[in-house]
Design a protein around this motif. Structure first.
Motif, PDB file in Angstrom:
ATOM      1  N   GLU A 122       7.974 -12.132  -0.889  1.00  0.00           N
ATOM      2  CA  GLU A 122       6.738 -11.632  -0.269  1.00  0.00           C
ATOM      3  C   GLU A 122       5.820 -10.930  -1.279  1.00  0.00           C
ATOM      4  O   GLU A 122       4.664 -10.666  -0.980  1.00  0.00           O
ATOM      5  CB  GLU A 122       7.064 -10.606   0.829  1.00  0.00           C
ATOM      6  N   ASP A 141      -0.153  -9.127  -9.782  1.00  0.00           N
ATOM      7  CA  ASP A 141      -1.533  -8.655  -9.765  1.00  0.00           C
ATOM      8  C   ASP A 141      -2.310  -9.267 -10.923  1.00  0.00           C
ATOM      9  O   ASP A 141      -2.177  -8.837 -12.070  1.00  0.00           O
ATOM     10  CB  ASP A 141      -1.538  -7.131  -9.866  1.00  0.00           C
ATOM     11  N   VAL A 170       2.684  -1.408  -3.897  1.00  0.00           N
ATOM     12  CA  VAL A 170       2.082  -2.642  -3.381  1.00  0.00           C
ATOM     13  C   VAL A 170       0.931  -2.325  -2.433  1.00  0.00           C
ATOM     14  O   VAL A 170       0.884  -1.251  -1.822  1.00  0.00           O
ATOM     15  CB  VAL A 170       3.118  -3.531  -2.653  1.00  0.00           C
ATOM     16  N   THR A 171       0.020  -3.265  -2.339  1.00  0.00           N
ATOM     17  CA  THR A 171      -1.063  -3.188  -1.364  1.00  0.00           C
ATOM     18  C   THR A 171      -1.343  -4.596  -0.867  1.00  0.00           C
ATOM     19  O   THR A 171      -1.064  -5.568  -1.569  1.00  0.00           O
ATOM     20  CB  THR A 171      -2.335  -2.544  -1.965  1.00  0.00           C
ATOM     21  N   GLU A 172      -1.853  -4.705   0.334  1.00  0.00           N
ATOM     22  CA  GLU A 172      -2.194  -6.025   0.852  1.00  0.00           C
ATOM     23  C   GLU A 172      -3.644  -6.344   0.521  1.00  0.00           C
ATOM     24  O   GLU A 172      -4.535  -5.526   0.742  1.00  0.00           O
ATOM     25  CB  GLU A 172      -1.993  -6.089   2.364  1.00  0.00           C
ATOM     26  N   GLU A 173      -3.835  -7.538  -0.030  1.00  0.00           N
ATOM     27  CA  GLU A 173      -5.181  -8.001  -0.368  1.00  0.00           C
ATOM     28  C   GLU A 173      -5.311  -9.467   0.001  1.00  0.00           C
ATOM     29  O   GLU A 173      -4.317 -10.197   0.031  1.00  0.00           O
ATOM     30  CB  GLU A 173      -5.454  -7.846  -1.870  1.00  0.00           C
ATOM     31  N   ASN A 174      -6.539  -9.877   0.274  1.00  0.00           N
ATOM     32  CA  ASN A 174      -6.809 -11.290   0.515  1.00  0.00           C
ATOM     33  C   ASN A 174      -7.073 -11.958  -0.824  1.00  0.00           C
ATOM     34  O   ASN A 174      -8.005 -11.593  -1.533  1.00  0.00           O
ATOM     35  CB  ASN A 174      -8.020 -11.479   1.438  1.00  0.00           C
ATOM     36  N   PRO A 233      -3.871 -13.380   3.017  1.00  0.00           N
ATOM     37  CA  PRO A 233      -3.368 -12.025   2.803  1.00  0.00           C
ATOM     38  C   PRO A 233      -2.030 -12.061   2.048  1.00  0.00           C
ATOM     39  O   PRO A 233      -1.136 -12.827   2.402  1.00  0.00           O
ATOM     40  CB  PRO A 233      -3.200 -11.454   4.210  1.00  0.00           C
ATOM     41  N   LYS A 234      -1.929 -11.243   0.991  1.00  0.00           N
ATOM     42  CA  LYS A 234      -0.711 -11.197   0.184  1.00  0.00           C
ATOM     43  C   LYS A 234      -0.401  -9.755  -0.186  1.00  0.00           C
ATOM     44  O   LYS A 234      -1.311  -8.947  -0.359  1.00  0.00           O
ATOM     45  CB  LYS A 234      -0.883 -12.012  -1.095  1.00  0.00           C
ATOM     46  N   LEU A 235       0.886  -9.467  -0.346  1.00  0.00           N
ATOM     47  CA  LEU A 235       1.311  -8.172  -0.864  1.00  0.00           C
ATOM     48  C   LEU A 235       1.260  -8.246  -2.383  1.00  0.00           C
ATOM     49  O   LEU A 235       2.012  -8.993  -3.008  1.00  0.00           O
ATOM     50  CB  LEU A 235       2.731  -7.833  -0.410  1.00  0.00           C
ATOM     51  N   ARG A 241       4.049   1.205  -0.170  1.00  0.00           N
ATOM     52  CA  ARG A 241       2.880   0.415   0.230  1.00  0.00           C
ATOM     53  C   ARG A 241       1.707   1.361   0.416  1.00  0.00           C
ATOM     54  O   ARG A 241       1.800   2.338   1.157  1.00  0.00           O
ATOM     55  CB  ARG A 241       3.164  -0.347   1.523  1.00  0.00           C
ATOM     56  N   SER A 296      -4.777   0.734  -0.306  1.00  0.00           N
ATOM     57  CA  SER A 296      -5.694   0.060  -1.230  1.00  0.00           C
ATOM     58  C   SER A 296      -5.335   0.453  -2.657  1.00  0.00           C
ATOM     59  O   SER A 296      -4.604   1.413  -2.882  1.00  0.00           O
ATOM     60  CB  SER A 296      -7.138   0.462  -0.940  1.00  0.00           C
TER      61      SER A 296
END
Length: 188
Positions: free
Chosen positions: A13, A17, A67-71, A76-78, A126, A129
């Motif tokens: 998952e 970066d 980690v952060t969730e970003e598109n 959407p990915k972690l 997590r 941002s």
């Protein structure tokens, strides 16, 4: 404000970066796949040394990822904003074929099964941002023990200043810079 909670996430998952300041000089962008970034990290950033450490002692739980969730390209990915080399080491251990033709790839051979099993999930904090993590990352890699090279430092300072509109003097204060290093790197 509550303290961030450490949770575990399945390795599959977690994604690298491409905005990592260490990768700036290699022109990584959103089109770079996790395999591309893994190979780049392996070839340029001594990931094999981390593999050897993990093989000997396991993954240190106090060295959790951030980690952060970003598109990314609409999905959407972690994203691991702190700990890409550690993630690369783990992914290489779990899937040795990803690095089999690279220098020092023999480091992933012979990792004990119990170590491999312990790596299926990794500890991470997590954050909402990137902005929520910049102070820690900035201190660690600009002033602290795990310093980046000059180009990566300058890239990161520029990112924080321009993306989050943080004044340079505030960045310097937050990371413990008393020698105007932040200003000099930004100007450079």
């Amino acid at each position: 404000m509550t303290s961030p909670q450490i949770k575990t996430f399945k390795v599959e998952e977690l994604h690298f970066d491409y905005k990592n300041p260490r990768l700036a000089e290699f022109a990584a962008d959103s089109r770079a796949t996790d395999e591309d970034i893994l190979k780049l990290l392996w070839e340029t950033m001594a990931v094999d040394e981390i593999v050897l450490s993990i093989a000997a002692s396991g993954f240190f739980p106090h060295e959790q990822l951030i980690v952060t969730e970003e598109n990314i390209n609409g999905t959407p990915k972690l994203i691991v904003v702190e700990g890409n080399r550690r993630l690369a080491a783990v992914k290489a251990i779990l899937k040795p074929h990803l690095v089999e033709h690279l220098i020092n790839s023999d480091a992933v051979q012979g990792v004990r099964d119990e170590i491999k099993q312990s790596l299926r999930e990794l500890p991470a904090i997590r954050v909402a941002s990137r902005e929520d993590a910049w102070k820690f990352i900035g201190f660690k890699h600009i002033s602290g023990a795990a310093k980046w090279g000059s180009y990566a430092k300058a890239q990161y300072i520029s990112q924080i200043h321009e993306e989050f509109e943080i004044p340079l003097k505030d960045i310097a204060r937050q990371i413990g810079d008393t020698n105007q290093t932040v200003l000099k790197m930004y100007q450079g």
